[in-house]
Scaffold this motif. Sequence first.
Motif, PDB file in Angstrom:
ATOM      1  N   SER A 103       0.836  -1.200   0.000  1.00 20.71           N
ATOM      2  CA  SER A 103       0.000   0.000   0.000  1.00 20.71           C
ATOM      3  C   SER A 103       0.874   1.254   0.000  1.00 20.71           C
ATOM      4  CB  SER A 103      -0.970   0.001   1.177  1.00 20.71           C
ATOM      5  OG  SER A 103      -0.283   0.268   2.358  1.00 20.71           O
ATOM      6  N   GLN A 104       2.061   1.144   0.600  1.00 24.34           N
ATOM      7  CA  GLN A 104       2.995   2.278   0.525  1.00 24.34           C
ATOM      8  C   GLN A 104       3.630   2.353  -0.865  1.00 24.34           C
ATOM      9  OE1 GLN A 104       5.658   2.865   4.011  1.00 24.34           O
ATOM     10  NE2 GLN A 104       4.591   1.086   4.820  1.00 24.34           N
ATOM     11  N   HIS A 105       3.986   1.191  -1.374  1.00 24.95           N
ATOM     12  CA  HIS A 105       4.608   1.160  -2.714  1.00 24.95           C
ATOM     13  C   HIS A 105       3.662   1.738  -3.770  1.00 24.95           C
ATOM     14  CE1 HIS A 105       7.065  -0.447  -5.990  1.00 24.95           C
ATOM     15  NE2 HIS A 105       5.942  -0.861  -6.546  1.00 24.95           N
ATOM     16  N   TYR A 106       2.396   1.313  -3.697  1.00 23.45           N
ATOM     17  CA  TYR A 106       1.401   1.762  -4.681  1.00 23.45           C
ATOM     18  C   TYR A 106       0.521   2.878  -4.119  1.00 23.45           C
ATOM     19  CZ  TYR A 106       2.476  -2.162  -7.845  1.00 23.45           C
ATOM     20  OH  TYR A 106       3.083  -3.037  -8.723  1.00 23.45           O
ATOM     21  N   GLN A 107       1.094   3.773  -3.321  1.00 24.36           N
ATOM     22  CA  GLN A 107       0.292   4.793  -2.635  1.00 24.36           C
ATOM     23  C   GLN A 107      -0.526   5.662  -3.596  1.00 24.36           C
ATOM     24  OE1 GLN A 107       3.246   6.918  -0.373  1.00 24.36           O
ATOM     25  NE2 GLN A 107       3.879   8.200  -2.091  1.00 24.36           N
ATOM     26  N   GLU A 108      -0.010   5.865  -4.801  1.00 22.15           N
ATOM     27  CA  GLU A 108      -0.743   6.731  -5.744  1.00 22.15           C
ATOM     28  C   GLU A 108      -1.895   6.007  -6.417  1.00 22.15           C
ATOM     29  OE1 GLU A 108       2.373   8.087  -8.280  1.00 22.15           O
ATOM     30  OE2 GLU A 108       3.358   9.104  -6.610  1.00 22.15           O
ATOM     31  N   LEU A 109      -1.980   4.716  -6.230  1.00 21.23           N
ATOM     32  CA  LEU A 109      -3.017   3.934  -6.931  1.00 21.23           C
ATOM     33  C   LEU A 109      -4.137   3.466  -6.004  1.00 21.23           C
ATOM     34  CD1 LEU A 109      -0.681   1.685  -9.143  1.00 21.23           C
ATOM     35  CD2 LEU A 109      -1.765   3.840  -9.774  1.00 21.23           C
ATOM     36  N   ARG A 110      -4.061   3.854  -4.729  1.00 21.87           N
ATOM     37  CA  ARG A 110      -4.999   3.298  -3.744  1.00 21.87           C
ATOM     38  C   ARG A 110      -6.467   3.509  -4.099  1.00 21.87           C
ATOM     39  NH1 ARG A 110      -2.125   5.492   1.626  1.00 21.87           N
ATOM     40  NH2 ARG A 110      -0.142   4.423   1.360  1.00 21.87           N
ATOM     41  N   ARG A 111      -6.755   4.593  -4.801  1.00 17.31           N
ATOM     42  CA  ARG A 111      -8.159   4.881  -5.130  1.00 17.31           C
ATOM     43  C   ARG A 111      -8.591   4.325  -6.488  1.00 17.31           C
ATOM     44  NH1 ARG A 111      -9.705   8.670  -1.351  1.00 17.31           N
ATOM     45  NH2 ARG A 111      -7.947   9.766  -0.415  1.00 17.31           N
ATOM     46  N   LYS A 112      -7.689   3.669  -7.161  1.00 13.74           N
ATOM     47  CA  LYS A 112      -8.032   3.130  -8.484  1.00 13.74           C
ATOM     48  C   LYS A 112      -8.910   1.890  -8.341  1.00 13.74           C
ATOM     49  CE  LYS A 112      -5.261   5.824 -10.946  1.00 13.74           C
ATOM     50  NZ  LYS A 112      -5.771   6.822 -11.891  1.00 13.74           N
ATOM     51  N   PRO A 113      -9.816   1.697  -9.280  1.00  7.83           N
ATOM     52  CA  PRO A 113     -10.720   0.533  -9.189  1.00  7.83           C
ATOM     53  C   PRO A 113      -9.983  -0.803  -9.192  1.00  7.83           C
ATOM     54  CG  PRO A 113     -10.996   1.707 -11.290  1.00  7.83           C
ATOM     55  CD  PRO A 113     -10.110   2.554 -10.431  1.00  7.83           C
ATOM     56  N   PHE A 114      -8.827  -0.842  -9.858  1.00  7.48           N
ATOM     57  CA  PHE A 114      -8.096  -2.114  -9.944  1.00  7.48           C
ATOM     58  C   PHE A 114      -7.212  -2.367  -8.724  1.00  7.48           C
ATOM     59  CE2 PHE A 114      -5.573   1.122 -12.193  1.00  7.48           C
ATOM     60  CZ  PHE A 114      -4.340   1.004 -11.555  1.00  7.48           C
ATOM     61  N   TYR A 115      -7.181  -1.417  -7.788  1.00 11.65           N
ATOM     62  CA  TYR A 115      -6.253  -1.547  -6.659  1.00 11.65           C
ATOM     63  C   TYR A 115      -6.468  -2.831  -5.832  1.00 11.65           C
ATOM     64  CZ  TYR A 115      -3.590  -0.513  -2.459  1.00 11.65           C
ATOM     65  OH  TYR A 115      -2.720  -0.605  -1.393  1.00 11.65           O
ATOM     66  N   PRO A 116      -7.709  -3.201  -5.468  1.00 12.43           N
ATOM     67  CA  PRO A 116      -7.879  -4.434  -4.678  1.00 12.43           C
ATOM     68  C   PRO A 116      -7.355  -5.672  -5.398  1.00 12.43           C
ATOM     69  CG  PRO A 116      -9.880  -3.113  -4.616  1.00 12.43           C
ATOM     70  CD  PRO A 116      -8.988  -2.479  -5.637  1.00 12.43           C
ATOM     71  N   SER A 117      -7.632  -5.770  -6.699  1.00 10.01           N
ATOM     72  CA  SER A 117      -7.136  -6.959  -7.402  1.00 10.01           C
ATOM     73  C   SER A 117      -5.615  -6.911  -7.581  1.00 10.01           C
ATOM     74  CB  SER A 117      -7.850  -7.146  -8.747  1.00 10.01           C
ATOM     75  OG  SER A 117      -7.742  -5.988  -9.505  1.00 10.01           O
ATOM     76  N   LEU A 118      -5.062  -5.689  -7.689  1.00  7.93           N
ATOM     77  CA  LEU A 118      -3.611  -5.542  -7.770  1.00  7.93           C
ATOM     78  C   LEU A 118      -2.962  -6.043  -6.471  1.00  7.93           C
ATOM     79  CD1 LEU A 118      -0.994  -4.384  -9.125  1.00  7.93           C
ATOM     80  CD2 LEU A 118      -1.602  -2.165  -8.145  1.00  7.93           C
ATOM     81  N   LEU A 119      -3.573  -5.659  -5.352  1.00  7.67           N
ATOM     82  CA  LEU A 119      -3.055  -6.085  -4.047  1.00  7.67           C
ATOM     83  C   LEU A 119      -3.144  -7.606  -3.888  1.00  7.67           C
ATOM     84  CD1 LEU A 119      -1.975  -4.049  -2.021  1.00  7.67           C
ATOM     85  CD2 LEU A 119      -4.124  -4.248  -0.762  1.00  7.67           C
ATOM     86  N   TYR A 120      -4.258  -8.152  -4.313  1.00 10.38           N
ATOM     87  CA  TYR A 120      -4.464  -9.608  -4.222  1.00 10.38           C
ATOM     88  C   TYR A 120      -3.390 -10.347  -5.042  1.00 10.38           C
ATOM     89  CZ  TYR A 120      -6.703 -14.167  -4.696  1.00 10.38           C
ATOM     90  OH  TYR A 120      -6.954 -15.517  -4.689  1.00 10.38           O
ATOM     91  N   TYR A 121      -3.193  -9.861  -6.237  1.00  8.65           N
ATOM     92  CA  TYR A 121      -2.200 -10.464  -7.142  1.00  8.65           C
ATOM     93  C   TYR A 121      -0.783 -10.339  -6.581  1.00  8.65           C
ATOM     94  CZ  TYR A 121       0.956  -9.364 -11.187  1.00  8.65           C
ATOM     95  OH  TYR A 121       2.002  -9.217 -12.060  1.00  8.65           O
ATOM     96  N   MET A 122      -0.458  -9.167  -6.092  1.00 12.40           N
ATOM     97  CA  MET A 122       0.922  -8.928  -5.626  1.00 12.40           C
ATOM     98  C   MET A 122       1.247  -9.665  -4.328  1.00 12.40           C
ATOM     99  SD  MET A 122       2.663  -7.154  -7.800  1.00 12.40           S
ATOM    100  CE  MET A 122       4.053  -6.558  -6.841  1.00 12.40           C
ATOM    101  N   THR A 123       0.198 -10.085  -3.607  1.00 13.51           N
ATOM    102  CA  THR A 123       0.443 -10.858  -2.375  1.00 13.51           C
ATOM    103  C   THR A 123       0.211 -12.358  -2.598  1.00 13.51           C
ATOM    104  OG1 THR A 123      -1.833 -10.429  -1.677  1.00 13.51           O
ATOM    105  CG2 THR A 123      -0.134  -8.976  -0.771  1.00 13.51           C
ATOM    106  N   SER A 124      -0.009 -12.743  -3.847  1.00 13.73           N
ATOM    107  CA  SER A 124      -0.368 -14.143  -4.127  1.00 13.73           C
ATOM    108  C   SER A 124       0.825 -15.099  -4.069  1.00 13.73           C
ATOM    109  CB  SER A 124      -1.042 -14.244  -5.504  1.00 13.73           C
ATOM    110  OG  SER A 124      -0.096 -13.937  -6.515  1.00 13.73           O
ATOM    111  N   GLY A 125       2.031 -14.570  -4.008  1.00 15.52           N
ATOM    112  CA  GLY A 125       3.224 -15.417  -3.970  1.00 15.52           C
ATOM    113  C   GLY A 125       4.464 -14.566  -3.805  1.00 15.52           C
ATOM    114  N   PRO A 126       5.612 -15.207  -3.728  1.00 17.42           N
ATOM    115  CA  PRO A 126       6.849 -14.432  -3.546  1.00 17.42           C
ATOM    116  C   PRO A 126       7.183 -13.555  -4.746  1.00 17.42           C
ATOM    117  CG  PRO A 126       7.338 -16.753  -3.898  1.00 17.42           C
ATOM    118  CD  PRO A 126       5.843 -16.658  -3.804  1.00 17.42           C
TER     119      PRO A 126
END
Length: 207
Positions: A103-126
């Motif tokens: 959320s700090q790395h992508y701080q400028e994207l937090r309000r974007k509609p794709f942000y939740p799926s981006l977070l899900y994807y980026m935490t899906s593995g190493p």
Amino acid sequence: MVLFQRCALKNLILPSPYCRGWGVLPASKSYITEFAFFLLLGHRCTGYSTISGIPGVRERTLIAVKPDGVQRRLVGQIMQRFEQKGFKLVGMKMLQASEELLSQHYQELRRKPFYPSLLYYMTSGPIVVMVWEGHNVVRTSRIIVGDTNPSEAQAGTVRGDFSIHISRNVVHASDSVEGAQREIQLWFHRKELMDWDCYNHNSTYEL
Ligand code: TYD
């Protein structure tokens, strides 16, 4: 003066021009080597220029192989793009990113509609995060990586060659020098970054 620094370092501090780390000094250092070391620290304190005097040679950027890239065993091929270009790897680690860090790395994207799926994807593995160094590395890395949307990314770029959809675009690259500095501090401790000198520096940059 610069030439003198080079000679002093090659002839007095190091047995060969191929040093492993600047902290390594001979046990019996003389006043002369102390003086040479002082000169060395002097030029390193300039930060963004080196022996060569080319500004920006020590520019750094953050590159990350995202979970899809790791799962697809693309880490080596992605690293190769940066190595073969001539950039220098100064930091690398594999980790499972937390939502908080992202959320700090992508701080400028937090309000974007794709942000939740981006977070899900980026935490899906190493992921594998790296810091690369070199002249204009931020801008050049964006070219190597290609357009955010793989459909628009040119063949020959990482995203153009290895991905087809924006939601799984394999790699991250900082988009500005300021952004790179912020991201590097976010992902790496200072002691995790290596200051080292390539033995073939002269083949990459003009003296
Ligand atoms: P962004 O920072 O705009 O692109 P880049 O990674 O090229 O700097 O977006 C961050 C990531 O968010 C991007 O790599 C993929 C994802 N993303 C989407 O999933 N959908 C979108 O519409 C956008 C713009 C980005």
